[in-house]
Write a protein that holds these residues in place. Structure first.
Motif, PDB file in Angstrom:
ATOM      1  N   PRO A 128       0.821  -1.214   0.000  1.00 38.60           N
ATOM      2  CA  PRO A 128       0.000   0.000   0.000  1.00 38.60           C
ATOM      3  C   PRO A 128       0.860   1.271   0.000  1.00 38.60           C
ATOM      4  CG  PRO A 128      -0.197  -1.182   2.105  1.00 38.60           C
ATOM      5  CD  PRO A 128       0.601  -2.049   1.192  1.00 38.60           C
ATOM      6  N   ALA A 129       0.533   2.171  -0.935  1.00 40.99           N
ATOM      7  CA  ALA A 129       1.248   3.454  -1.037  1.00 40.99           C
ATOM      8  C   ALA A 129       0.180   4.537  -1.132  1.00 40.99           C
ATOM      9  CB  ALA A 129       2.132   3.461  -2.289  1.00 40.99           C
ATOM     10  N   PRO A 130      -0.103   5.198  -0.013  1.00 43.26           N
ATOM     11  CA  PRO A 130      -1.231   6.121  -0.016  1.00 43.26           C
ATOM     12  C   PRO A 130      -1.049   7.336  -0.929  1.00 43.26           C
ATOM     13  CG  PRO A 130      -0.632   5.529   2.230  1.00 43.26           C
ATOM     14  CD  PRO A 130       0.466   5.015   1.335  1.00 43.26           C
ATOM     15  N   LYS A 131      -2.200   7.810  -1.425  1.00 45.65           N
ATOM     16  CA  LYS A 131      -2.255   9.203  -1.884  1.00 45.65           C
ATOM     17  C   LYS A 131      -2.672   9.946  -0.619  1.00 45.65           C
ATOM     18  CE  LYS A 131      -4.570  12.328  -4.979  1.00 45.65           C
ATOM     19  NZ  LYS A 131      -5.135  12.544  -6.285  1.00 45.65           N
ATOM     20  N   TRP A 132      -1.737  10.718  -0.046  1.00 46.60           N
ATOM     21  CA  TRP A 132      -1.933  11.251   1.303  1.00 46.60           C
ATOM     22  C   TRP A 132      -2.821  12.489   1.329  1.00 46.60           C
ATOM     23  CZ3 TRP A 132      -0.428   8.470   5.435  1.00 46.60           C
ATOM     24  CH2 TRP A 132       0.564   7.499   5.252  1.00 46.60           C
ATOM     25  N   HIS A 133      -2.567  13.412   0.366  1.00 46.51           N
ATOM     26  CA  HIS A 133      -3.344  14.656   0.342  1.00 46.51           C
ATOM     27  C   HIS A 133      -4.065  14.761  -1.004  1.00 46.51           C
ATOM     28  CE1 HIS A 133       0.792  15.321   2.075  1.00 46.51           C
ATOM     29  NE2 HIS A 133       0.119  15.701   3.145  1.00 46.51           N
ATOM     30  N   GLU A 134      -5.167  15.462  -0.985  1.00 50.38           N
ATOM     31  CA  GLU A 134      -6.061  15.488  -2.147  1.00 50.38           C
ATOM     32  C   GLU A 134      -5.372  15.895  -3.445  1.00 50.38           C
ATOM     33  OE1 GLU A 134      -9.502  17.717  -1.123  1.00 50.38           O
ATOM     34  OE2 GLU A 134     -10.465  17.401  -3.073  1.00 50.38           O
ATOM     35  N   HIS A 135      -4.438  16.844  -3.362  1.00 49.67           N
ATOM     36  CA  HIS A 135      -3.860  17.360  -4.607  1.00 49.67           C
ATOM     37  C   HIS A 135      -2.457  16.836  -4.882  1.00 49.67           C
ATOM     38  CE1 HIS A 135      -7.376  19.837  -4.980  1.00 49.67           C
ATOM     39  NE2 HIS A 135      -7.224  20.174  -3.712  1.00 49.67           N
ATOM     40  N   ASP A 136      -2.088  15.748  -4.193  1.00 52.64           N
ATOM     41  CA  ASP A 136      -0.777  15.139  -4.461  1.00 52.64           C
ATOM     42  C   ASP A 136      -0.752  14.576  -5.875  1.00 52.64           C
ATOM     43  OD1 ASP A 136      -0.052  15.715  -1.891  1.00 52.64           O
ATOM     44  OD2 ASP A 136       0.024  13.648  -1.169  1.00 52.64           O
ATOM     45  N   GLY A 137       0.445  14.578  -6.446  1.00 55.21           N
ATOM     46  CA  GLY A 137       0.578  14.096  -7.820  1.00 55.21           C
ATOM     47  C   GLY A 137       0.920  12.622  -7.928  1.00 55.21           C
ATOM     48  N   GLY A 138       0.833  11.868  -6.840  1.00 55.24           N
ATOM     49  CA  GLY A 138       1.174  10.447  -6.945  1.00 55.24           C
ATOM     50  C   GLY A 138       0.938   9.728  -5.634  1.00 55.24           C
ATOM     51  N   ASN A 139       1.350   8.457  -5.630  1.00 55.66           N
ATOM     52  CA  ASN A 139       1.191   7.620  -4.444  1.00 55.66           C
ATOM     53  C   ASN A 139       2.554   7.459  -3.791  1.00 55.66           C
ATOM     54  OD1 ASN A 139      -1.100   7.043  -6.283  1.00 55.66           O
ATOM     55  ND2 ASN A 139      -1.710   5.819  -4.523  1.00 55.66           N
TER      56      ASN A 139
END
Ligand SMILES: Cc1cc2nc3c(=O)[nH]c(=O)nc-3n(C[C@H](O)[C@H](O)[C@H](O)COP(=O)(O)O)c2cc1C
Length: 476
Positions: A128-139
């Motif tokens: 698992p590699a989260p997308k942490w914040h809504e506008h992040d560009g990746g996981n």
């Protein structure tokens, strides 16, 4: 002490661990983590993450308060920042000096080797590699990770916390600011047109966030510094491809090479300033040649963001201890305390409290707090110097002192052309530069007429204690 699982047992005994089942890696884990950090909640262990094998876990919120940071640093039973600061007094210098006696201990086997994958067996997308914040560009598979790089000239291995974004099954990008030791090491290989060996540990005792994040001086190996902190050498296994030392009890690690001319788009990513500082950039690709993990591995997540965030408390406390030690080493007398405020993103607002002893003492303490090595190489903005009746960590006290003891027309000094970085939000994108400025606010009573400064409208401690004793039922 160095094992994450024994740390978790202790934290669970303290009632400071919560298990979360079924949160999605796409934003849910990130948002739960963010809300929990704001509340200074428990450590959160996420399991049963949809789309991933049961048991591949993510842990966040490890060191949000004095008790858990204290435990992490080997100081049990701490219940306030003040107490932890007192326990750490002088320790960082001791660790630095003792580190030569604690080089890492190489072992042939370690829990991290429980499962091993090479070549075609590697599939990073199974972790698992989260997308942490809504506008992040990746996981981001790596946020609380530590990255091992090597100086090709001296052979010295550096450990730094740098974020790692998943690119595909067998590659990731590593984002390292150019001034950091890891970036310097990678550049040395690039200049020789050679692939740079890199290893990353994703899950480990949270003490690695401290040693990988605080800026141990380059002459000292982080592994040795950690050994000095623990009082025993750190067991490491050597990566089977690069030979780089990996913590033997790491939960999950990878190793491989960054080819000299391979970069891929990375970011944007929510930063410790509380903003998206940089946009999408080209960052070095790490081609992964081996993956190692314990059964049911735990990835240590530490996402930054609008403060307070996952590691802002740790930074705040350790930076405060480091800068106080530096002032004391420089011979500044009667420093009551230093506090870097989490609310500012840690580095942007610092307060130093002194018992004034001579004319100029306040400005000396303030300038050194802004410019000593432990503080200067980071983004910074305001340093306030206050008298010793003010607790530097108490914002209400500090604002009262600033508002009533500083006179803006003569008590605010500016330092120009100080360190900055492209993450500084006050410069428009494109116009961002590497020089910034600092304001020093002298909120001490004026030394030349200190005796005549108005008396504080508050009863003395002795009188208060007498009344408190008599009226206990009112105050508990
Ligand atoms: C959890 C955490 C994440 C961090 N992420 C990054 C990052 O992505 N890139 C970076 O350049 N620095 C990052 N930092 C800051 C560096 O780790 C820190 O400045 C460290 O001192 C660098 O070590 P070095 O000087 O040995 O390179 C992070 C720090 C922490 C604690």
């Amino acid at each position: 002490m160095h094992d994450l699982r024994s740390w978790l047992q202790e934290v669970e005994r303290l009632g400071s661990l919560k298990r979360v089942q079924g949160a999605d890696a796409n934003l849910e884990i990130g948002i739960i983590t963010e809300l929990n950090c704001r509340r200074k909640g428990p450590a959160l262990l996420f399991d049963s993450i949809p789309g991933f094998p049961q048991g591949r876990r993510i842990l966040t919120g490890t060191i949000l308060d004095a008790a858990r940071l204290g435990l992490t640093l080997g100081h049990r039973g701490v219940d306030s920042s003040e107490e932890l600061v007192a326990r750490l007094e002088g320790k960082l210098t001791e660790y630095d000096q003792a580190s030569a006696n604690f080089p890492p201990r190489e072992v042939a086997h370690g829990p991290v080797f429980e499962n091993q994958g090479f070549g075609n067996d590697i599939n990073l997308l199974q972790f698992p590699a989260p997308k942490w914040h809504e506008h992040d560009g990746g996981n981001y598979i790596g946020t609380g990770c530590v990255v091992m790089t090597k100086d090709p000239d001296s052979g010295r291995v550096n450990i730094g916390c740098y974020r790692v974004m998943v690119q595909d099954e067998k590659s990731v990008t590593v984002q390292i600011s150019s001034a950091h030791h890891g970036a310097i090491n990678l550049k040395k290989y690039r200049d020789r047109n050679e692939p740079a060996p890199v290893a990353v540990s994703f899950g480990h005792h949270p003490i690695y966030l401290v040693i990988g994040g605080i800026g141990v001086p380059y002459r000292v190996s982080e592994y040795a510094y950690l050994g000095a902190m623990l009082g025993e050498p750190v067991p490491v296994v050597c990566g089977k491809v690069t030979g780089l030392p990996i913590p033997a009890d790491s939960e999950f690690a990878i190793e491989g090479f960054c080819p000299p001319n391979q970069f891929r788009s990375e970011g944007p990513f929510g930063e410790f300033t509380g903003y998206y500082g940089s946009g999408e950039e080209q960052e070095p690709v790490l081609e992964v040649k081996a993956v190692y993990f314990r059964n049911d591995p735990i990835n240590l997540g530490a996402p930054p963001g609008r403060p307070p965030h996952d590691y802002s408390y740790m930074y705040s406390l350790i930076r405060s201890v480091m800068v106080k030690e530096s002032l004391v080493k420089d011979g500044v007398p009667d420093v009551r305390g230093v506090w870097f405020h989490e609310a500012s993103g840690v580095n942007f607002f610092a307060v130093v409290s002194i018992k004034q002893r001579f004319p100029g003492h306040a400005r000396q303490a303030a300038y050194l707090t802004a410019q000593c090595q432990a503080a200067a190489g980071h983004l910074g903005r305001y340093v306030v110097v206050v008298d010793d009746d003010i607790d530097p960590s108490n914002l209400a006290d500090v604002i009262w002192a600033m508002s009533t003891r500083s006179n803006p027309e003569k008590d605010i000094d500016l330092l120009r052309n100080t360190y900055s970085s492209t993450l500084d939000p006050v410069y428009p994108k494109g116009a961002r530069k590497f020089f910034g400025s600092r304001a020093v606010i002298d909120a001490c009573r004026p030394y030349d007429w200190i005796e005549d400064f108005p008396r504080v409208a508050e009863s003395s401690e002795a009188e208060k204690q007498k009344v408190l004793k008599k009226w206990q039922e009112l105050f508990g």
